[in-house]
Enzyme design. Structure first.
Site, PDB file in Angstrom:
ATOM      1  N   TYR A  37       0.830  -1.207   0.000  1.00 47.56           N
ATOM      2  CA  TYR A  37       0.000   0.000   0.000  1.00 47.56           C
ATOM      3  C   TYR A  37       0.865   1.259   0.000  1.00 47.56           C
ATOM      4  O   TYR A  37       0.652   2.180  -0.792  1.00 47.56           O
ATOM      5  CB  TYR A  37      -0.921  -0.027   1.209  1.00 47.56           C
ATOM      6  CG  TYR A  37      -1.917   1.108   1.246  1.00 47.56           C
ATOM      7  CD1 TYR A  37      -2.982   1.158   0.347  1.00 47.56           C
ATOM      8  CD2 TYR A  37      -1.815   2.113   2.201  1.00 47.56           C
ATOM      9  CE1 TYR A  37      -3.910   2.195   0.390  1.00 47.56           C
ATOM     10  CE2 TYR A  37      -2.736   3.154   2.253  1.00 47.56           C
ATOM     11  CZ  TYR A  37      -3.773   3.190   1.340  1.00 47.56           C
ATOM     12  OH  TYR A  37      -4.679   4.221   1.383  1.00 47.56           O
ATOM     13  N   LYS A  70       1.137   4.109  -2.975  1.00 39.71           N
ATOM     14  CA  LYS A  70       0.791   5.506  -2.714  1.00 39.71           C
ATOM     15  C   LYS A  70       2.018   6.413  -2.790  1.00 39.71           C
ATOM     16  O   LYS A  70       1.928   7.573  -3.224  1.00 39.71           O
ATOM     17  CB  LYS A  70       0.113   5.628  -1.348  1.00 39.71           C
ATOM     18  CG  LYS A  70      -1.223   4.892  -1.267  1.00 39.71           C
ATOM     19  CD  LYS A  70      -2.230   5.404  -2.300  1.00 39.71           C
ATOM     20  CE  LYS A  70      -3.615   4.840  -2.093  1.00 39.71           C
ATOM     21  NZ  LYS A  70      -4.610   5.380  -3.043  1.00 39.71           N
TER      22      LYS A  70
END
Length: 260
Positions: free
Chosen positions: A166, A170
């Site tokens: 994640y 990002k």
């Protein structure tokens, strides 16, 4: 950029959460909105509410994204606005030892790659295809052709345990914001990114009260979860403010995430 009924926008992940709140704000300004999402029930309902169009789109698939833009543009015209909210997450440690039997495992590569494909590659896929469409537009009086807002996360800068995929996805969105803004500067297309903290989205809707309370207490101020409309307000500020370009902005109540 002055938002009005001559404008059209595409919002990915637009059926719920941050995307839905942004779509509502855009529609309030008269902007014609197309929602890209996989959730047909919620997407169709919100599109009907806003007088917009729903496009079932998988951002990891070229043909699906192409079909989505084709449907959106047929209904609303070429978009001048793109807001990327589609995203997923998971929580898996890089490597770990089982407490039960001592066996060792590592982060499955397919699970890691899937998060990268949705959050990072999917965001870039929509940016590239939308930018190509925006280049067909005549510039407005100030030379502007369009504006884009992407969604990263505070995990891009202080990811927690289990967030390797994640955070990498990002962080990639943050890292590509300025280069893309520079790529498109001669064409009058601005690109910015929001890094939300802990927001009250459908992901947390089903969490026990004690979990929600603990998350709220971890925010320095205000001690609550972020509201999707607060994201939407910042997204519109980025779109409407012509000097806002190439920026990555945290929206997080001053939180810095702990290791776990």
């Amino acid at each position: 950029m002055e938002l009005n009924n001559t404008m059209s926008a595409v919002v990915t992940g637009g059926a719920s959460g941050l995307g839905a709140a942004t779509a509502r704000r855009l529609a309030e300004k008269g902007v014609k909105v197309a929602l890209f999402d996989l959730n047909e029930e919620k997407g169709e309902a919100l599109a009907a509410e806003l007088g917009g169009v729903f496009c079932k789109v998988n951002v990891t698939d070229d043909d699906s994204v192409d079909a989505g833009f084709q449907k959106a543009r047929a209904a609303n015209g070429q978009e001048r606005i793109l807001v990327n909210c589609a995203g997923i997450g998971n929580a898996i440690k890089t490597a770990k030892r089982s407490r039960e039997d001592g066996s060792i495992s590592h982060f499955p590569m397919d699970a890691f790659n899937f998060v990268i494909q949705v959050n990072l590659v999917g965001t870039f896929r929509c940016i590239a295809k939308s930018a190509a469409g925006m280049l067909t537009l005549d510039p407005m009086e100030d030379g502007e052709r369009g504006a884009m807002v992407n969604t990263a996360s505070v995990a891009a800068e202080d990811g927690q345990m289990g967030q390797a995929a994640y955070s990498a996805s990002k962080g990639g969105v943050v890292g590509m914001t300025l280069p893309i803004a520079r790529d498109l500067m001669a064409e009058g297309i601005r690109v910015n990114t929001i890094l939300p903290g802990i927001f009250d989205t459908p992901l947390l809707a089903g969490a026990p009260d004690k979990v929600r309370d603990a998350l709220s207490a971890s925010v320095p101020f205000p001690k609550r979860l972020g509201q999707p409309d607060e994201y939407a307000k910042l997204a519109l500020c980025m779109i409407e403010t012509g000097y806002f370009n190439g920026e990555d902005v945290r929206l997080d109540g001053a939180i810095r995430m702990a290791p776990r």
